[in-house]
Design a protein around this motif. Sequence first.
Motif, PDB file in Angstrom:
ATOM      1  N   LEU A   1      22.829 -15.823 -32.216  1.00 29.45           N
ATOM      2  CA  LEU A   1      21.670 -15.877 -33.109  1.00 29.45           C
ATOM      3  C   LEU A   1      20.431 -15.462 -32.318  1.00 29.45           C
ATOM      4  CD1 LEU A   1      22.408 -19.367 -34.718  1.00 29.45           C
ATOM      5  CD2 LEU A   1      23.038 -17.114 -35.616  1.00 29.45           C
ATOM      6  N   ARG A   2      20.215 -14.177 -32.181  1.00 27.03           N
ATOM      7  CA  ARG A   2      19.052 -13.647 -31.446  1.00 27.03           C
ATOM      8  C   ARG A   2      18.929 -14.256 -30.057  1.00 27.03           C
ATOM      9  NH1 ARG A   2      15.775 -15.032 -36.558  1.00 27.03           N
ATOM     10  NH2 ARG A   2      16.365 -16.940 -35.573  1.00 27.03           N
ATOM     11  N   GLY A   3      20.037 -14.251 -29.326  1.00 29.72           N
ATOM     12  CA  GLY A   3      20.011 -14.730 -27.949  1.00 29.72           C
ATOM     13  C   GLY A   3      20.419 -16.175 -27.757  1.00 29.72           C
ATOM     14  N   ILE A   4      20.590 -16.895 -28.832  1.00 23.23           N
ATOM     15  CA  ILE A   4      21.068 -18.274 -28.753  1.00 23.23           C
ATOM     16  C   ILE A   4      22.495 -18.281 -29.291  1.00 23.23           C
ATOM     17  CG2 ILE A   4      20.785 -20.633 -29.587  1.00 23.23           C
ATOM     18  CD1 ILE A   4      17.763 -19.983 -29.854  1.00 23.23           C
ATOM     19  N   SER A   5      23.409 -18.870 -28.521  1.00 24.75           N
ATOM     20  CA  SER A   5      24.815 -18.911 -28.927  1.00 24.75           C
ATOM     21  C   SER A   5      25.097 -20.216 -29.652  1.00 24.75           C
ATOM     22  CB  SER A   5      25.723 -18.788 -27.705  1.00 24.75           C
ATOM     23  OG  SER A   5      25.485 -17.562 -27.052  1.00 24.75           O
ATOM     24  N   LYS A   6      25.475 -20.101 -30.910  1.00 31.25           N
ATOM     25  CA  LYS A   6      25.825 -21.276 -31.721  1.00 31.25           C
ATOM     26  C   LYS A   6      27.340 -21.426 -31.692  1.00 31.25           C
ATOM     27  CE  LYS A   6      25.690 -23.060 -36.438  1.00 31.25           C
ATOM     28  NZ  LYS A   6      25.375 -22.707 -37.833  1.00 31.25           N
ATOM     29  N   ALA A   7      27.804 -22.459 -30.976  1.00 26.59           N
ATOM     30  CA  ALA A   7      29.232 -22.722 -30.828  1.00 26.59           C
ATOM     31  C   ALA A   7      29.619 -23.912 -31.684  1.00 26.59           C
ATOM     32  CB  ALA A   7      29.563 -23.000 -29.372  1.00 26.59           C
ATOM     33  N   VAL A   8      30.642 -23.736 -32.511  1.00 26.81           N
ATOM     34  CA  VAL A   8      31.179 -24.823 -33.328  1.00 26.81           C
ATOM     35  C   VAL A   8      32.534 -25.199 -32.741  1.00 26.81           C
ATOM     36  CG1 VAL A   8      31.873 -25.584 -35.618  1.00 26.81           C
ATOM     37  CG2 VAL A   8      29.980 -23.954 -35.377  1.00 26.81           C
ATOM     38  N   LEU A   9      32.620 -26.431 -32.244  1.00 31.03           N
ATOM     39  CA  LEU A   9      33.836 -26.930 -31.621  1.00 31.03           C
ATOM     40  C   LEU A   9      34.556 -27.870 -32.574  1.00 31.03           C
ATOM     41  CD1 LEU A   9      32.212 -27.957 -28.250  1.00 31.03           C
ATOM     42  CD2 LEU A   9      33.461 -25.855 -28.707  1.00 31.03           C
ATOM     43  N   SER A  10      35.820 -27.631 -32.775  1.00 33.72           N
ATOM     44  CA  SER A  10      36.658 -28.562 -33.516  1.00 33.72           C
ATOM     45  C   SER A  10      37.182 -29.565 -32.495  1.00 33.72           C
ATOM     46  CB  SER A  10      37.807 -27.803 -34.175  1.00 33.72           C
ATOM     47  OG  SER A  10      38.685 -28.703 -34.800  1.00 33.72           O
ATOM     48  N   ILE A  11      36.817 -30.837 -32.664  1.00 39.57           N
ATOM     49  CA  ILE A  11      37.210 -31.837 -31.675  1.00 39.57           C
ATOM     50  C   ILE A  11      38.106 -32.906 -32.290  1.00 39.57           C
ATOM     51  CG2 ILE A  11      35.071 -31.485 -30.378  1.00 39.57           C
ATOM     52  CD1 ILE A  11      34.409 -34.483 -31.304  1.00 39.57           C
TER      53      ILE A  11
ATOM     54  N   LEU B   1      39.084 -39.978 -33.941  1.00 34.49           N
ATOM     55  CA  LEU B   1      38.140 -39.262 -34.792  1.00 34.49           C
ATOM     56  C   LEU B   1      38.369 -37.768 -34.696  1.00 34.49           C
ATOM     57  CD1 LEU B   1      35.593 -37.759 -33.136  1.00 34.49           C
ATOM     58  CD2 LEU B   1      34.938 -40.110 -32.765  1.00 34.49           C
ATOM     59  N   ASP B   2      37.934 -37.088 -35.724  1.00 36.36           N
ATOM     60  CA  ASP B   2      37.935 -35.628 -35.799  1.00 36.36           C
ATOM     61  C   ASP B   2      36.552 -35.208 -36.283  1.00 36.36           C
ATOM     62  OD1 ASP B   2      40.784 -35.541 -35.331  1.00 36.36           O
ATOM     63  OD2 ASP B   2      41.087 -35.957 -37.461  1.00 36.36           O
ATOM     64  N   ALA B   3      36.066 -34.091 -35.758  1.00 34.10           N
ATOM     65  CA  ALA B   3      34.760 -33.592 -36.188  1.00 34.10           C
ATOM     66  C   ALA B   3      34.591 -32.154 -35.736  1.00 34.10           C
ATOM     67  CB  ALA B   3      33.634 -34.444 -35.592  1.00 34.10           C
ATOM     68  N   ASP B   4      33.591 -31.522 -36.285  1.00 29.18           N
ATOM     69  CA  ASP B   4      33.103 -30.240 -35.783  1.00 29.18           C
ATOM     70  C   ASP B   4      31.763 -30.531 -35.132  1.00 29.18           C
ATOM     71  OD1 ASP B   4      35.289 -28.901 -36.822  1.00 29.18           O
ATOM     72  OD2 ASP B   4      34.227 -28.142 -38.574  1.00 29.18           O
ATOM     73  N   ILE B   5      31.653 -30.198 -33.859  1.00 27.73           N
ATOM     74  CA  ILE B   5      30.429 -30.407 -33.089  1.00 27.73           C
ATOM     75  C   ILE B   5      29.761 -29.051 -32.920  1.00 27.73           C
ATOM     76  CG2 ILE B   5      29.464 -31.159 -30.876  1.00 27.73           C
ATOM     77  CD1 ILE B   5      30.713 -33.474 -32.352  1.00 27.73           C
ATOM     78  N   VAL B   6      28.461 -28.996 -33.129  1.00 27.59           N
ATOM     79  CA  VAL B   6      27.724 -27.739 -33.003  1.00 27.59           C
ATOM     80  C   VAL B   6      26.776 -27.846 -31.809  1.00 27.59           C
ATOM     81  CG1 VAL B   6      26.264 -26.056 -34.175  1.00 27.59           C
ATOM     82  CG2 VAL B   6      27.838 -27.483 -35.520  1.00 27.59           C
ATOM     83  N   PHE B   7      26.957 -26.914 -30.869  1.00 28.50           N
ATOM     84  CA  PHE B   7      26.090 -26.808 -29.698  1.00 28.50           C
ATOM     85  C   PHE B   7      25.360 -25.483 -29.747  1.00 28.50           C
ATOM     86  CE2 PHE B   7      29.211 -29.390 -26.874  1.00 28.50           C
ATOM     87  CZ  PHE B   7      28.563 -30.575 -27.145  1.00 28.50           C
ATOM     88  N   LEU B   8      24.132 -25.479 -29.252  1.00 28.21           N
ATOM     89  CA  LEU B   8      23.386 -24.241 -29.049  1.00 28.21           C
ATOM     90  C   LEU B   8      23.235 -24.031 -27.548  1.00 28.21           C
ATOM     91  CD1 LEU B   8      20.492 -24.639 -31.670  1.00 28.21           C
ATOM     92  CD2 LEU B   8      22.702 -23.472 -31.956  1.00 28.21           C
ATOM     93  N   TYR B   9      23.755 -22.905 -27.076  1.00 29.87           N
ATOM     94  CA  TYR B   9      23.627 -22.526 -25.669  1.00 29.87           C
ATOM     95  C   TYR B   9      22.604 -21.411 -25.560  1.00 29.87           C
ATOM     96  CZ  TYR B   9      27.829 -25.163 -24.401  1.00 29.87           C
ATOM     97  OH  TYR B   9      28.735 -26.154 -24.175  1.00 29.87           O
TER      98      TYR B   9
END
Length: 154
Positions: A120-130, A142-150
């Motif tokens: 996203l314009r230089g920011i990496s949006k990673a969605v992790l299935s945990i 637990l189960d979830a989708d975690i969203v990190f911005l790198y």
Amino acid sequence: MAKVIINSFEDFKAYEGKEIGVSEYLAIPQDRINQFADATLDHQWIHCDAEKAKEGPFGTPIAHGYLTLSLMPYLWEQIIEVNNSKMLVNYGVEKLRFNKPVTVDSKVRLRTKLKSIENLRGISKAVLSINIEIEGERKTALDADIVFLYHFVN
């Protein structure tokens, strides 16, 4: 277990749709539960009163669901090393489900895969299935989708 090394968006992208890894198990003793209760002001008997919890539905104290979730960053760092990033931002949690209580003195670990990643314009949006797994149990804690911005350095 060797950590996955990520140096760029492209390195991360190579894991899209794939399992990234599994952490070591981490014990959940009563002290950890009590410290979380102190930090969050949630001293419900099911977590903190061992005697009363013996009469409860699980026969022993259980960890707070949010304690289990809060271990995710620590366990994640056992799986991956992300280099060339100026900053990591916890952006969100989606589709969170607490499936099974973590009883006192259980051990948990993280299993994760990269569901998606986009630039996203230089920011990496990673969605992790945990999945946070409980040692010896078939059902996950637990189960979830975690969203990190790198924010990778160019």
